[in-house]
Write an enzyme that holds these catalytic residues in place. Structure first.
Site, short mmCIF file in Angstrom:
data_model
loop_
_atom_site.label_atom_id
_atom_site.label_comp_id
_atom_site.label_asym_id
_atom_site.label_seq_id
_atom_site.Cartn_x
_atom_site.Cartn_y
_atom_site.Cartn_z
N SER A 296 0.83 -1.21 0.00
CA SER A 296 0.00 0.00 0.00
C SER A 296 0.86 1.26 0.00
O SER A 296 1.98 1.25 0.53
CB SER A 296 -0.88 -0.01 1.25
OG SER A 296 -1.44 1.27 1.49
N TYR B 49 -2.34 -0.35 9.99
CA TYR B 49 -2.54 -0.87 8.63
C TYR B 49 -1.25 -0.75 7.82
O TYR B 49 -0.78 -1.70 7.20
CB TYR B 49 -3.67 -0.10 7.94
CG TYR B 49 -3.80 -0.41 6.47
CD1 TYR B 49 -4.21 -1.67 6.04
CD2 TYR B 49 -3.49 0.55 5.50
CE1 TYR B 49 -4.31 -1.97 4.69
CE2 TYR B 49 -3.59 0.25 4.15
CZ TYR B 49 -4.00 -1.00 3.75
OH TYR B 49 -4.08 -1.30 2.40
#
Length: 341
Positions: free
Chosen positions: A136, A161
């Site tokens: 990501s 995350y």
């Protein structure tokens, strides 16, 4: 690295196949005639009806096999590899969302760490030709230098995350090094489009408009220092992955990481204006969002901006969808799918 067309004789195992990117990738591979094994735990992080609607479209393909299950279940993953012998694995199953990782950290460790470990172990014991996995843009944390390049320092994630995604890259590197697994990590930059994720800002703004609620903008109302996002249309993302699938990594460099983004960041306020115009066109009447400005949320970053030179050099990837086209496709789909008036 040359780009060849997909080998349709191969079996592709796609985790998160009822998810946004997983669905579109599965659909593209199935349309080309590939055999796809899909797995998804259909969790309720967002509307499961949307996940079932995506699956419904995939079920019409003869070469699609769907398994409802969780990648955190190691025995099940090992048995899938033994039974189906996938040649290529694309791990897109993950607990997504920066803000949700602050409220519910446990699910991130289960899916993003344990689940990915299980995939790596399965690839180790049942050798595959290529493992592609989702990283990501959030790994860049609050890096100030833009555009973000793959060689940048990424040791300061600002959300759990992001930390799990950085961990995935390290785990993949180690397994690739030890067990010669050709692996490619993709740092996705704000992917959007029809049938997308309702937790993403553009989708949430649209939901709020039709619910008669104001949209919340987390930029302090500071237009001079607005948030920038590298919005990437789903078709461009799929094109990039497809090119990588046709280009197995060279054995001497078994692990690589690529940015996959638009290389053209938009101001958040500009993005909102374009979304208002797209909805106006889809509805045939003027749409103006009611706006409330709030401070930035913990874990958010002020800019995401991808350098895509490395991926372009490797497989000729260049996104071609303008934000106007992409948001119009989303608006048209939304109005039809939800019967919005």
């Amino acid at each position: 690295m040359g780009y060849r067309s997909l080998d349709i004789s191969k079996t592709y195992f796609i985790t998160g196949s009822a998810g946004f990117i997983g669905f579109y990738l599965s659909k593209k591979l199935l349309e080309k005639g590939c055999r796809v094994i899909g797995i998804d735990n259909i969790n309720n992080y967002y509307d499961v009806n949307l996940k079932y609607a995506r699956l419904e479209k995939l079920r019409s393909f003869e070469k699609f096999t769907f398994i409802k299950g969780d990648i955190a279940d190691k025995d099940m993953i090992i048995s899938i590899f033994k039974e189906h012998r996938p040649h290529i694995v694309v791990n897109l199953a993950a607990q997504a969302g920066v803000r949700y990782s602050i409220e519910n950290p446990d699910v991130y460790i289960g899916s993003n760490i344990v689940g990915f470990f299980n995939i790596l172990e399965a690839c180790r014991h049942n050798p595959v030709e290529h493992l592609i996995y989702a990283s990501s843009s959030s790994v860049y944390g609050s890096n100030k230098k833009v555009p973000f390049e793959e060689s940048d320092f990424v040791d300061h994630p600002v959300s759990l995350y992001a930390a799990t995604k950085k961990s995935n890259e390290l785990m993949a590197y180690t397994y690739s090094h030890l067990y010669k697994i050709p692996a490619t990590g993709l740092r996705f930059f704000t992917v959007y489009g029809p049938m997308g994720r309702p937790d993403m800002a553009y989708f949430g703004f649209t939901n709020r408009y039709f619910a008669g609620e104001p949209i919340k903008i987390f930029n302090n109302g500071d237009f001079e220092h607005d948030l920038y996002r590298d919005f990437t249309y789903i078709d461009d993302i799929i094109e990039g992955i497809e090119r990588l699938l046709g280009s197995p990594p060279v054995e001497t460099v078994p692990h690589k990481v690529f940015n996959i983004g638009n290389n053209n960041p938009e101001k958040l306020m500009t993005f909102i204006e374009i979304l208002e115009k797209a909805l106006s066109k889809a509805l045939g009447r003027k749409v103006v969002f009611s706006k409330v400005f709030e401070p930035m949320k913990p874990g958010d970053v002020s800019a995401t901006y991808a350098s895509t030179d490395k991926l372009h050099k490797a497989v000729g990837f260049k996104p071609s969808t303008s934000i106007e086209e992409g948001l119009q496709s989303f608006a048209d789909w939304y109005v039809e799918y939800y019967g919005a008036k």
